[in-house]
Design an enzyme around this catalytic site. Structure first.
Site, mmCIF file in Angstrom:
data_model
loop_
_atom_site.group_PDB
_atom_site.id
_atom_site.type_symbol
_atom_site.label_atom_id
_atom_site.label_comp_id
_atom_site.label_asym_id
_atom_site.label_seq_id
_atom_site.Cartn_x
_atom_site.Cartn_y
_atom_site.Cartn_z
ATOM 1 N N GLY A 69 0.769 -1.209 0.010
ATOM 2 C CA GLY A 69 0.090 0.017 -0.088
ATOM 3 C C GLY A 69 0.701 1.304 -0.022
ATOM 4 N N THR A 70 2.003 1.169 0.877
ATOM 5 C CA THR A 70 2.794 2.318 0.737
ATOM 6 C C THR A 70 3.449 2.755 -0.598
ATOM 7 O OG1 THR A 70 3.472 1.850 2.791
ATOM 8 C CG2 THR A 70 5.113 3.387 1.919
ATOM 9 N N ASN A 149 -7.069 4.616 9.236
ATOM 10 C CA ASN A 149 -6.663 3.376 9.950
ATOM 11 C C ASN A 149 -6.593 3.351 11.537
ATOM 12 O OD1 ASN A 149 -4.686 5.354 9.047
ATOM 13 N ND2 ASN A 149 -3.350 3.921 9.921
ATOM 14 N N GLN A 179 -7.680 0.554 4.075
ATOM 15 C CA GLN A 179 -8.486 0.250 5.178
ATOM 16 C C GLN A 179 -9.956 0.064 4.885
ATOM 17 O OE1 GLN A 179 -7.589 -1.046 7.980
ATOM 18 N NE2 GLN A 179 -5.304 -0.459 8.139
ATOM 19 N N SER A 199 -3.944 -2.760 -0.603
ATOM 20 C CA SER A 199 -3.202 -3.600 0.065
ATOM 21 C C SER A 199 -3.695 -4.825 0.363
ATOM 22 C CB SER A 199 -2.414 -2.665 1.106
ATOM 23 O OG SER A 199 -1.257 -3.682 1.742
ATOM 24 N N HIS A 201 -2.664 -7.452 2.166
ATOM 25 C CA HIS A 201 -2.289 -7.859 3.795
ATOM 26 C C HIS A 201 -3.639 -7.321 4.746
ATOM 27 C CE1 HIS A 201 0.015 -5.023 6.376
ATOM 28 N NE2 HIS A 201 0.023 -4.358 5.226
ATOM 29 N N THR A 238 9.860 -7.724 -11.866
ATOM 30 C CA THR A 238 9.288 -8.992 -12.192
ATOM 31 C C THR A 238 8.092 -9.185 -11.319
ATOM 32 O OG1 THR A 238 11.410 -9.972 -12.897
ATOM 33 C CG2 THR A 238 9.584 -11.631 -12.323
ATOM 34 N N CYS A 325 2.158 1.397 12.850
ATOM 35 C CA CYS A 325 3.528 1.858 12.436
ATOM 36 C C CYS A 325 4.220 2.939 13.681
ATOM 37 C CB CYS A 325 3.072 3.005 11.212
ATOM 38 S SG CYS A 325 2.163 2.110 9.903
HETATM 39 N N1 PLP Z 1 -2.476 3.283 4.079
HETATM 40 C C1 PLP Z 1 -3.318 2.773 5.409
HETATM 41 C C2 PLP Z 1 -4.443 3.519 5.665
HETATM 42 C C3 PLP Z 1 -2.835 1.612 5.890
HETATM 43 O O1 PLP Z 1 -3.555 1.341 7.101
HETATM 44 C C4 PLP Z 1 -1.480 1.108 5.690
HETATM 45 C C5 PLP Z 1 -1.012 0.092 6.603
HETATM 46 O O2 PLP Z 1 -1.188 -0.167 7.760
HETATM 47 C C6 PLP Z 1 -0.986 1.683 4.589
HETATM 48 C C7 PLP Z 1 -1.376 2.676 3.904
HETATM 49 C C8 PLP Z 1 0.381 0.937 4.140
HETATM 50 O O3 PLP Z 1 0.205 -0.332 3.469
HETATM 51 P P1 PLP Z 1 1.260 -1.363 3.436
HETATM 52 O O4 PLP Z 1 1.337 -1.962 4.939
HETATM 53 O O5 PLP Z 1 0.833 -2.525 2.668
HETATM 54 O O6 PLP Z 1 2.675 -0.754 2.971
#
Ligand code: PLP
Length: 379
Positions: A69-70, A149, A179, A199, A201, A238, A325
């Site tokens: 997601g980042t 989140n 989220q 994302s 996970h 890849t 985080c």
């Molecule tokens: N954006 C939100 C709202 C999130 O909650 C998170 C992860 O906690 C992310 C982005 C980042 O996703 P990733 O952990 O896949 O980089």
């Protein structure tokens, strides 16, 4: 272990792990390879893309895989600003975005951009007016997340996009839907957003795989990762075939029973609100309306968050102090709510998933009550 931290990450179902294992061990061909196994894998990747695109409601050809997601957030922001480089160097966002967005915007400030971050109301909400009133003729990008989140608030992205087109038709819109994906009703195409980040996970896939939808208003988004030209030239590297396969399987499992799953989450959340509210000094911070069903933020006013998390952890209960985080530091989201210090320093987040039961909530509530009764408040 009682796991109540699904917003941080989710367990991978056996069927997802099996699918990934099969790809790793048996179907490992590079999808760019020209022989049959490679061509088969190319076709498979497109099928998996189709599954995820259907759940997000967007054309598969507009969805690219990312490493997380980042990466999706950083890429969306950078690609939007490149596309609008002649339109201006002003960005509107909220003060409660994920750090993937906020830290990127911090870098951009150093690069000469100006950023307006809309503060939330004390209940964590953000209204469309407060975002749109900051849009200027030189606003290149608006970035507002779908679901927060830490608090669970669902933000009015559809209304913002619709009205943004009238306020400034050139401004591009990004939403971090990490989220919100498969937690609240949402259509990437229907929302009108130009960029949507997801994302795997957070929905039962593996860590280290995500996707970015880019609308056809941005025909060729500038790659964040240039190189070998995978993903139709948009994102080199890849393809992470096993992770993509697992992502698609996780999405398939969730979408097969989505309404039951969401009903279960709503019931669990309602039960948690009711049970936790009986604990003395406990205050519910998350809104009861306009919120995702899997996140509940509360404050055990006067008892420091980190001590609560450590105490519950010793009893095998996993909750978090804000987002994973922050690793113990007071989060920017909680700070932005401008709550009294005693409330702010005692915030914890519970988040739920398919496996969460009422008994899990009851055990957590009992542990919180014991913490309240047996530990001295330090604030
Ligand atoms: N954006 C939100 C709202 C999130 O909650 C998170 C992860 O906690 C992310 C982005 C980042 O996703 P990733 O952990 O896949 O980089």
């Amino acid at each position: 272990m009682i796991y109540l931290d699904y917003a941080a990450t989710t367990p991978v179902p056996q069927a997802v792990a099996d699918t990934m294992y099969d790809v790793l061990r048996n179907r490992y061909a590079n999808p760019s390879a020209q022989y049959e196994a490679g061509r088969d894998m190319r076709a498979q990747v497109e099928q998996w893309r189709g599954t995820i695109a259907a759940a997000l409601d967007c054309p598969p050809g507009r969805l690219s895989f990312t490493s997380c997601g980042t990466e999706g957030d950083v890429w969306a922001i950078r690609a939007a600003l490149w596309r609008n480089r002649r339109a201006g160097r002003h960005i509107v966002t909220t003060a409660v975005e994920h750090n993937a967005v906020l830290e990127t915007l911090k870098q951009l400030k150093d690069e000469g951009y100006s950023v307006d971050a809309v503060p939330p109301r004390p209940d964590g909400s953000i209204d469309a007016d407060s975002v749109l009133s900051r849009v200027r003729p030189d606003t290149a990008l608006v970035s507002v997340m779908l679901v927060n989140n830490e608090l669970g608030n669902r933000y009015p992205v559809e209304e913002i996009v619709k009205r943004l087109r009238e306020v400034n038709p050139v401004t591009l819109f990004h939403t971090d839907a990490v989220q919100g994906f498969l937690k609240v009703p949402f259509s990437a195409r229907g929302s009108g957003a130009d960029f949507v980040t997801v994302s795997a996970h957070k929905v039962g896939g593996a860590k280290g795989i995500g996707a970015l939808y880019v609308s056809d208003r941005v025909r060729d988004p500038r790659p964040l990762l240039p190189g070998g030209g995978q993903e139709a030239g948009r994102r080199s590297g890849t393809e992470a075939t096993a992770q993509i396969a697992g992502f698609a399987k996780a999405v398939e499992l969730r979408t097969a029973h989505l309404s039951e799953a969401l009903r279960h989450l709503s019931e669990i959340r309602a039960h948690a609100v009711e049970t936790l509210s009986q604990i003395p000094d406990l205050r519910v911070i998350s809104p009861l309306q306009d919120a995702a069903p899997h996140i509940l933020c509360v404050s055990l006013v006067g008892w420091p968050s980190q001590n609560i998390v450590t105490d519950l952890s010793a009893q095998g209960i996993c909750i978090s102090a804000g987002s994973a985080c922050h690793q113990g530091k007071l989060s920017h989201v909680v700070k932005a709510l401008q709550l009294p210090e005693r409330v702010r320093k005692s915030v914890i987040r519970l988040s739920f998933g398919a496996e969460t039961s009422r008994a899990d909530i009851d055990a957590c509530a009992a542990a919180l009550r014991r913490h309240h009764d047996e530990r001295l408040p330090m604030l």
